[in-house]
Motif scaffolding. Structure first.
Motif, PDB file in Angstrom:
ATOM      1  N   GLY A  94     -15.943 -16.896   7.574  1.00 45.45           N
ATOM      2  CA  GLY A  94     -17.328 -17.187   7.899  1.00 45.45           C
ATOM      3  C   GLY A  94     -18.027 -15.930   8.360  1.00 45.45           C
ATOM      4  N   VAL A  95     -18.889 -16.075   9.369  1.00 46.38           N
ATOM      5  CA  VAL A  95     -19.648 -14.934   9.878  1.00 46.38           C
ATOM      6  C   VAL A  95     -19.683 -14.968  11.407  1.00 46.38           C
ATOM      7  CG1 VAL A  95     -21.112 -14.540   7.864  1.00 46.38           C
ATOM      8  CG2 VAL A  95     -21.781 -16.247   9.550  1.00 46.38           C
ATOM      9  N   VAL A  96     -19.843 -13.791  11.988  1.00 41.59           N
ATOM     10  CA  VAL A  96     -20.038 -13.619  13.426  1.00 41.59           C
ATOM     11  C   VAL A  96     -21.400 -12.992  13.637  1.00 41.59           C
ATOM     12  CG1 VAL A  96     -19.234 -12.434  15.509  1.00 41.59           C
ATOM     13  CG2 VAL A  96     -17.574 -13.384  13.889  1.00 41.59           C
ATOM     14  N   TYR A  97     -22.128 -13.497  14.637  1.00 40.02           N
ATOM     15  CA  TYR A  97     -23.475 -12.997  14.920  1.00 40.02           C
ATOM     16  C   TYR A  97     -23.502 -12.264  16.257  1.00 40.02           C
ATOM     17  CZ  TYR A  97     -24.612 -16.414  11.302  1.00 40.02           C
ATOM     18  OH  TYR A  97     -24.644 -17.129  10.132  1.00 40.02           O
ATOM     19  N   LYS A  98     -24.195 -11.098  16.270  1.00 38.93           N
ATOM     20  CA  LYS A  98     -24.289 -10.279  17.473  1.00 38.93           C
ATOM     21  C   LYS A  98     -25.738  -9.858  17.689  1.00 38.93           C
ATOM     22  CE  LYS A  98     -19.639  -8.375  16.728  1.00 38.93           C
ATOM     23  NZ  LYS A  98     -18.811  -7.158  16.608  1.00 38.93           N
ATOM     24  N   ARG A  99     -26.173  -9.963  18.928  1.00 38.73           N
ATOM     25  CA  ARG A  99     -27.532  -9.517  19.257  1.00 38.73           C
ATOM     26  C   ARG A  99     -27.636  -8.011  19.072  1.00 38.73           C
ATOM     27  NH1 ARG A  99     -31.088 -12.796  22.071  1.00 38.73           N
ATOM     28  NH2 ARG A  99     -32.188 -10.886  22.586  1.00 38.73           N
ATOM     29  N   LEU A 100     -28.719  -7.559  18.436  1.00 36.13           N
ATOM     30  CA  LEU A 100     -28.897  -6.128  18.202  1.00 36.13           C
ATOM     31  C   LEU A 100     -28.986  -5.348  19.505  1.00 36.13           C
ATOM     32  CD1 LEU A 100     -31.463  -6.220  15.239  1.00 36.13           C
ATOM     33  CD2 LEU A 100     -29.013  -5.717  15.120  1.00 36.13           C
ATOM     34  N   ASP A 101     -29.527  -5.974  20.557  1.00 36.19           N
ATOM     35  CA  ASP A 101     -29.668  -5.283  21.835  1.00 36.19           C
ATOM     36  C   ASP A 101     -28.576  -5.672  22.832  1.00 36.19           C
ATOM     37  OD1 ASP A 101     -30.397  -7.872  22.392  1.00 36.19           O
ATOM     38  OD2 ASP A 101     -32.370  -7.388  23.238  1.00 36.19           O
ATOM     39  N   GLY A 102     -27.530  -6.363  22.359  1.00 37.56           N
ATOM     40  CA  GLY A 102     -26.503  -6.867  23.249  1.00 37.56           C
ATOM     41  C   GLY A 102     -25.440  -5.833  23.594  1.00 37.56           C
ATOM     42  N   ARG A 103     -25.025  -5.816  24.853  1.00 37.02           N
ATOM     43  CA  ARG A 103     -23.922  -4.972  25.290  1.00 37.02           C
ATOM     44  C   ARG A 103     -22.600  -5.611  24.873  1.00 37.02           C
ATOM     45  NH1 ARG A 103     -24.548  -3.704  31.612  1.00 37.02           N
ATOM     46  NH2 ARG A 103     -22.446  -3.021  31.110  1.00 37.02           N
ATOM     47  N   TRP A 118     -30.777 -10.454  15.543  1.00 33.80           N
ATOM     48  CA  TRP A 118     -29.324 -10.526  15.482  1.00 33.80           C
ATOM     49  C   TRP A 118     -28.829  -9.874  14.191  1.00 33.80           C
ATOM     50  CZ3 TRP A 118     -25.983 -13.619  18.825  1.00 33.80           C
ATOM     51  CH2 TRP A 118     -26.678 -14.224  19.884  1.00 33.80           C
ATOM     52  N   ALA A 119     -27.581  -9.426  14.210  1.00 37.42           N
ATOM     53  CA  ALA A 119     -26.895  -8.946  13.008  1.00 37.42           C
ATOM     54  C   ALA A 119     -25.718  -9.867  12.724  1.00 37.42           C
ATOM     55  CB  ALA A 119     -26.405  -7.515  13.204  1.00 37.42           C
ATOM     56  N   ALA A 120     -25.270  -9.872  11.481  1.00 33.14           N
ATOM     57  CA  ALA A 120     -24.126 -10.687  11.080  1.00 33.14           C
ATOM     58  C   ALA A 120     -23.011  -9.786  10.563  1.00 33.14           C
ATOM     59  CB  ALA A 120     -24.527 -11.684   9.998  1.00 33.14           C
ATOM     60  N   GLU A 121     -21.782 -10.195  10.847  1.00 30.65           N
ATOM     61  CA  GLU A 121     -20.606  -9.515  10.329  1.00 30.65           C
ATOM     62  C   GLU A 121     -19.679 -10.555   9.699  1.00 30.65           C
ATOM     63  OE1 GLU A 121     -20.407  -6.077  13.819  1.00 30.65           O
ATOM     64  OE2 GLU A 121     -18.845  -7.621  13.690  1.00 30.65           O
ATOM     65  N   LEU A 122     -18.877 -10.124   8.734  1.00 32.43           N
ATOM     66  CA  LEU A 122     -17.883 -11.010   8.147  1.00 32.43           C
ATOM     67  C   LEU A 122     -16.837 -11.417   9.181  1.00 32.43           C
ATOM     68  CD1 LEU A 122     -17.162  -9.469   4.641  1.00 32.43           C
ATOM     69  CD2 LEU A 122     -17.821 -11.835   5.088  1.00 32.43           C
ATOM     70  N   LYS A 123     -16.398 -12.665   9.115  1.00 29.46           N
ATOM     71  CA  LYS A 123     -15.303 -13.140   9.961  1.00 29.46           C
ATOM     72  C   LYS A 123     -14.033 -13.176   9.117  1.00 29.46           C
ATOM     73  CE  LYS A 123     -14.041 -16.631  13.345  1.00 29.46           C
ATOM     74  NZ  LYS A 123     -12.602 -16.539  13.024  1.00 29.46           N
ATOM     75  N   PRO A 150     -26.233  -0.799  23.481  1.00 30.85           N
ATOM     76  CA  PRO A 150     -26.595  -1.984  22.680  1.00 30.85           C
ATOM     77  C   PRO A 150     -25.828  -1.970  21.362  1.00 30.85           C
ATOM     78  CG  PRO A 150     -28.377  -0.375  22.668  1.00 30.85           C
ATOM     79  CD  PRO A 150     -27.383   0.108  23.676  1.00 30.85           C
ATOM     80  N   TYR A 151     -25.629  -3.160  20.817  1.00 26.13           N
ATOM     81  CA  TYR A 151     -24.865  -3.286  19.574  1.00 26.13           C
ATOM     82  C   TYR A 151     -25.400  -2.364  18.491  1.00 26.13           C
ATOM     83  CZ  TYR A 151     -23.438  -5.079  15.031  1.00 26.13           C
ATOM     84  OH  TYR A 151     -22.981  -5.173  13.738  1.00 26.13           O
ATOM     85  N   GLN A 152     -26.708  -2.274  18.346  1.00 30.84           N
ATOM     86  CA  GLN A 152     -27.295  -1.471  17.279  1.00 30.84           C
ATOM     87  C   GLN A 152     -26.840  -0.019  17.377  1.00 30.84           C
ATOM     88  OE1 GLN A 152     -31.554  -1.960  17.110  1.00 30.84           O
ATOM     89  NE2 GLN A 152     -31.531  -1.871  14.872  1.00 30.84           N
ATOM     90  N   ARG A 153     -26.760   0.490  18.601  1.00 27.48           N
ATOM     91  CA  ARG A 153     -26.314   1.868  18.791  1.00 27.48           C
ATOM     92  C   ARG A 153     -24.813   1.990  18.548  1.00 27.48           C
ATOM     93  NH1 ARG A 153     -26.679   5.429  24.437  1.00 27.48           N
ATOM     94  NH2 ARG A 153     -25.797   7.373  23.567  1.00 27.48           N
ATOM     95  N   ARG A 154     -24.049   1.019  19.028  1.00 26.49           N
ATOM     96  CA  ARG A 154     -22.603   1.058  18.794  1.00 26.49           C
ATOM     97  C   ARG A 154     -22.298   1.014  17.302  1.00 26.49           C
ATOM     98  NH1 ARG A 154     -22.652  -3.288  22.237  1.00 26.49           N
ATOM     99  NH2 ARG A 154     -21.451  -4.605  20.793  1.00 26.49           N
ATOM    100  N   TRP A 171     -21.136 -13.590  21.655  1.00 31.08           N
ATOM    101  CA  TRP A 171     -21.372 -13.613  20.222  1.00 31.08           C
ATOM    102  C   TRP A 171     -21.345 -15.055  19.732  1.00 31.08           C
ATOM    103  CZ3 TRP A 171     -16.964  -9.549  19.273  1.00 31.08           C
ATOM    104  CH2 TRP A 171     -17.400  -8.299  19.710  1.00 31.08           C
ATOM    105  N   LEU A 172     -21.805 -15.258  18.515  1.00 34.69           N
ATOM    106  CA  LEU A 172     -21.780 -16.572  17.888  1.00 34.69           C
ATOM    107  C   LEU A 172     -20.957 -16.489  16.612  1.00 34.69           C
ATOM    108  CD1 LEU A 172     -25.581 -17.480  18.233  1.00 34.69           C
ATOM    109  CD2 LEU A 172     -23.706 -18.120  19.782  1.00 34.69           C
TER     110      LEU A 172
END
Length: 324
Positions: free
Chosen positions: A175-184, A23-28, A129-133, A192-193
């Motif tokens: 906080g933070v938002v989490y996204k799967r690296l391979d998620g569409r 997973w990757a994290a982004e700022l919320k 996938p998220y990683q590519r986006r 997302w989380l």
């Protein structure tokens, strides 16, 4: 076939901020969720619920000239003011149009913090996938040298960076938002989380909804440095058993109560008022609150009651900044 902005992908809350493998994290951000598209000279700026916001934010519409044609982004509208995110500035913008919107944009310009790529030069990227986006989004910012009103949301796979971000609540980072690296990118799906920073603190009960003996909600205050009891927020609705227990510590307000004659809002940003009963500002309660505050330091979201603190007096509660 005409391309249209999809519904935004959504997130579900998690109780702890652990960054999981894969997973990757982004700022919320404390702002307005928005989707923007630039297509054949036409710009659409939509809210999470599909409301067109372009007329209220002309600086974002004008800034779309920097984007490649047939491109769409997902992100957050924010206003940065005096070292913090100023959500109240955004709220004041929604009803403005024409000259009023232009003036507001000049006084407190909004930025669009992009955190996802939905379309790129005519190619729908939601199946990527998220990683590519994410890589394509970073490349877009670099190759087009995007400047204000565009900003790129930080992202990381480093747990240490996430821990650092979680200390940024004072400037309005939620906080933070989490996204799967391979998620569409799945429109309308809570794939997302999110983890919202909360803190435990104390406040003084100055009024209640419901009855004094069994309140349904608590109206909270803190003294400022001029010894005035200021309203700072309210709790979520209390369970009946909790209300009964709290009621045993409350006494009705007496003449000269500092909130006599006040009108208290049912929620931050709304004109709906609450029917309240004043109580003597003697009971201190421990509460859990998130970092969303207005310019005066009031909590924008309801607090969660933890417990009464009969061991503390109102003078033990942190002061609220003086309202000028």
């Amino acid at each position: 076939m005409t391309w249209t902005l999809p519904e935004p992908m959504l997130s579900s809350p998690v109780p702890e901020p652990r960054l999981r493998p894969g997973w990757a994290a982004e700022l919320k951000w404390d702002g307005f969720r928005a989707l923007v598209s630039a297509d054949a000279g036409k710009v659409a700026l939509r809210s999470r619920r599909g409301t067109e916001m372009g007329p209220a934010f002309p600086e974002i519409v004008a800034g779309a000239a920097q984007l490649p044609d047939a491109t769409a982004l997902d992100g957050e509208l924010v206003v940065w003011e005096e070292g913090r995110l100023a959500f109240e500035r955004l709220l004041n913008r929604l009803q403005r149009r024409g000259a009023g919107a232009a003036q507001a944009a000049d006084e407190a310009p909004a930025h669009f913090v992009a955190f996802d790529l939905l379309r790129l030069s005519g190619t729908d990227t939601t199946s990527w996938p998220y990683q590519r986006r994410r890589a394509a989004l970073e490349s877009l910012f670099a190759t087009r040298r995007l400047t204000a009103p565009w900003a790129l949301c930080p992202a990381t796979t480093d747990p240490d960076a996430v821990r650092e971000w979680l200390t940024w609540g004072a400037v309005g980072m939620e906080g933070v938002v989490y996204k799967r690296l391979d998620g569409r990118y799945e429109p309308g799906v809570r794939g997302w989380l999110k983890y919202k920073v909360r803190e435990t603190t104390e406040a003084i009960v100055g009024a209640v909804t419901g009855t004094v003996a069994s309140p349904r909600g608590l109206l909270l205050g803190r003294y400022d440095d001029q010894q005035r009891l200021q309203y700072i927020g309210r709790t979520t609705t209390l369970a009946r058993a909790t209300g009964n227990a709290i009621g045993g510590h409350l006494t009705p307000g007496e003449p000269g109560h500092p909130w006599t004659g006040w009108t208290l809002s049912a929620g931050w940003g709304t004109r709906e008022t609450l029917t309240v009963t004043l109580v003597q500002p003697e009971l201190v309660v421990e509460i859990g609150v998130d970092v969303a505050r207005d310019a005066d330091g009031r909590w924008r979201h309801p607090a969660r009651l933890h417990r009464p603190r009969t061991d503390l007096s109102p003078t033990d509660v942190p002061f609220m900044a003086t309202r000028r």
